[in-house]
Design a protein around this motif. Structure first.
Motif, PDB file in Angstrom:
ATOM      1  N   TYR A 194      32.625  37.995 -98.955  1.00 33.75           N
ATOM      2  CA  TYR A 194      32.438  37.030 -99.438  1.00 33.75           C
ATOM      3  C   TYR A 194      32.147  35.842 -99.591  1.00 33.75           C
ATOM      4  CZ  TYR A 194      36.467  40.561-101.879  1.00 33.75           C
ATOM      5  OH  TYR A 194      37.109  41.284-102.571  1.00 33.75           O
ATOM      6  N   TYR A 226      44.371  36.236-104.133  1.00 33.90           N
ATOM      7  CA  TYR A 226      44.122  37.421-103.945  1.00 33.90           C
ATOM      8  C   TYR A 226      44.346  37.761-104.896  1.00 33.90           C
ATOM      9  CZ  TYR A 226      41.205  37.823 -99.922  1.00 33.90           C
ATOM     10  OH  TYR A 226      39.963  37.331 -98.620  1.00 33.90           O
ATOM     11  N   GLY A 230      43.113  42.829-105.613  1.00 31.29           N
ATOM     12  CA  GLY A 230      42.236  42.362-104.215  1.00 31.29           C
ATOM     13  C   GLY A 230      40.853  41.397-104.552  1.00 31.29           C
ATOM     14  N   PRO A 232      39.242  37.515-104.156  1.00 33.70           N
ATOM     15  CA  PRO A 232      39.597  35.963-104.506  1.00 33.70           C
ATOM     16  C   PRO A 232      39.481  35.313-105.409  1.00 33.70           C
ATOM     17  CG  PRO A 232      37.540  36.374-103.155  1.00 33.70           C
ATOM     18  CD  PRO A 232      38.164  37.807-103.659  1.00 33.70           C
TER      19      PRO A 232
END
Length: 308
Positions: A194, A226, A230, A232
């Motif tokens: 991420y 999250y 799932g 963030p």
């Protein structure tokens, strides 16, 4: 540019060059460099001033923890005896952005700092690179300003004044940290995949390389919320120089208190580890000041950053 230091810069532009030459005579010997394995000794000396030089202290500490991988530093001090030093210049060479150098400067003796920064190799005169200078305490600010602006003739693109805040209020911290989030959400550290999402939120122009954000996720404490898919949707970091930041909540999830919860949880984690949560806020950022005050943060000192 903040008003206080705009006036400060203007008021010192007439500094006598004769005085500068006199003060720096016979200062052409090499500066005292600090190796990675010497950083613990350096930190023990700085311990008594830790809260006055927190950004520099944490930068050095993180450098040692990662074996000078991240952040990658060159460190100079004013004394060959690390137990007797009064001035430190830590230079963060941005491996992910080679055209930038960040200087972290702390001193308890301006005369010795004046000598140190004029030693060969300590402060580069190159204008091909972007330079950021973080000065802890006004004494360091005045010394660096006189060198860079008055003597070298560089004009800052920006000068940022920050108030620094610390948090030892366990009750307020826990009250926010323990607030519930939706049952199908979870709180966990970010994953490296991420990093691009974090970079896009932190700096939309993306002039800093992805590696910085990958390293921040890998080496620095961080937490994220999250969603049920799932992904963030809110996150916060302890940055390389010790302050809590890079805080962001994605559109559609804002104004639900997620940033406050994560900041409180990260603060709680730091307090449990014997660390003091620390943040820096631009002096005119009332929204951030109000949010962090409600979490128990109290103003401690000031910090100035020059951008050239």
């Amino acid at each position: 540019m903040q008003a206080h230091y705009r006036d400060l810069v203007t008021s010192h532009m007439q500094c006598s060059m004769a005085e500068t030459v006199t003060s720096t005579t016979n200062n052409c010997s090499e500066a005292h460099g600090v190796n990675t394995d010497e950083i613990p000794t350096l930190l023990r000396t700085l311990e008594k001033w830790k809260m006055e030089c927190y950004s520099t202290y944490k930068l050095l500490e993180n450098c040692h923890k990662t074996g000078n991988v991240y952040p990658h530093l060159k460190i100079f001090v004013d004394s060959g005896d690390l137990n007797q030093l009064t001035s430190v210049v830590a230079i963060w060479y941005q491996d992910f952005h080679p055209a930038e150098r960040w200087y972290y400067v702390f001193t308890t003796d301006t005369d010795k700092l004046n000598i140190l920064i004029r030693k060969p190799g300590v402060f580069s005169m190159e204008r091909s690179a972007k330079v950021r200078v973080a000065c802890e305490k006004e004494a360091a600010t005045l010394v660096m300003k006189d060198l860079i602006i008055t003597e070298m003739g560089w004009q800052p693109q920006d000068i940022y004044d920050f108030h620094t805040y610390t948090n030892t209020n366990v009750e307020l911290t826990n009250k926010t940290a323990d607030r519930p989030i939706p049952a199908d959400f979870k709180i966990a550290p970010l994953e490296t995949k991420y990093a691009e999402m974090v970079r896009a939120s932190w700096e939309p122009g993306q002039t800093q390389g992805l590696e910085r954000f990958e390293n921040s996720i890998k080496y620095q404490p961080n937490l994220a919320i999250y969603n049920k898919e799932g992904v963030p949707i809110s996150w916060v970091f302890v940055k390389e120089h010790g302050d809590i930041g890079m805080t962001y909540t994605t559109p559609g999830y804002q104004r639900r208190g997620f940033a406050s919860i994560l900041t409180a949880k990260l603060s709680k984690m730091l307090l449990q580890e014997g660390e003091i949560p620390f943040i820096k806020i631009e002096t005119d950022n009332e929204i951030s000041t109000d949010m962090h005050t409600k979490l128990g943060f109290q103003r401690y000192s000031d910090l100035t950053w020059f951008y050239f």
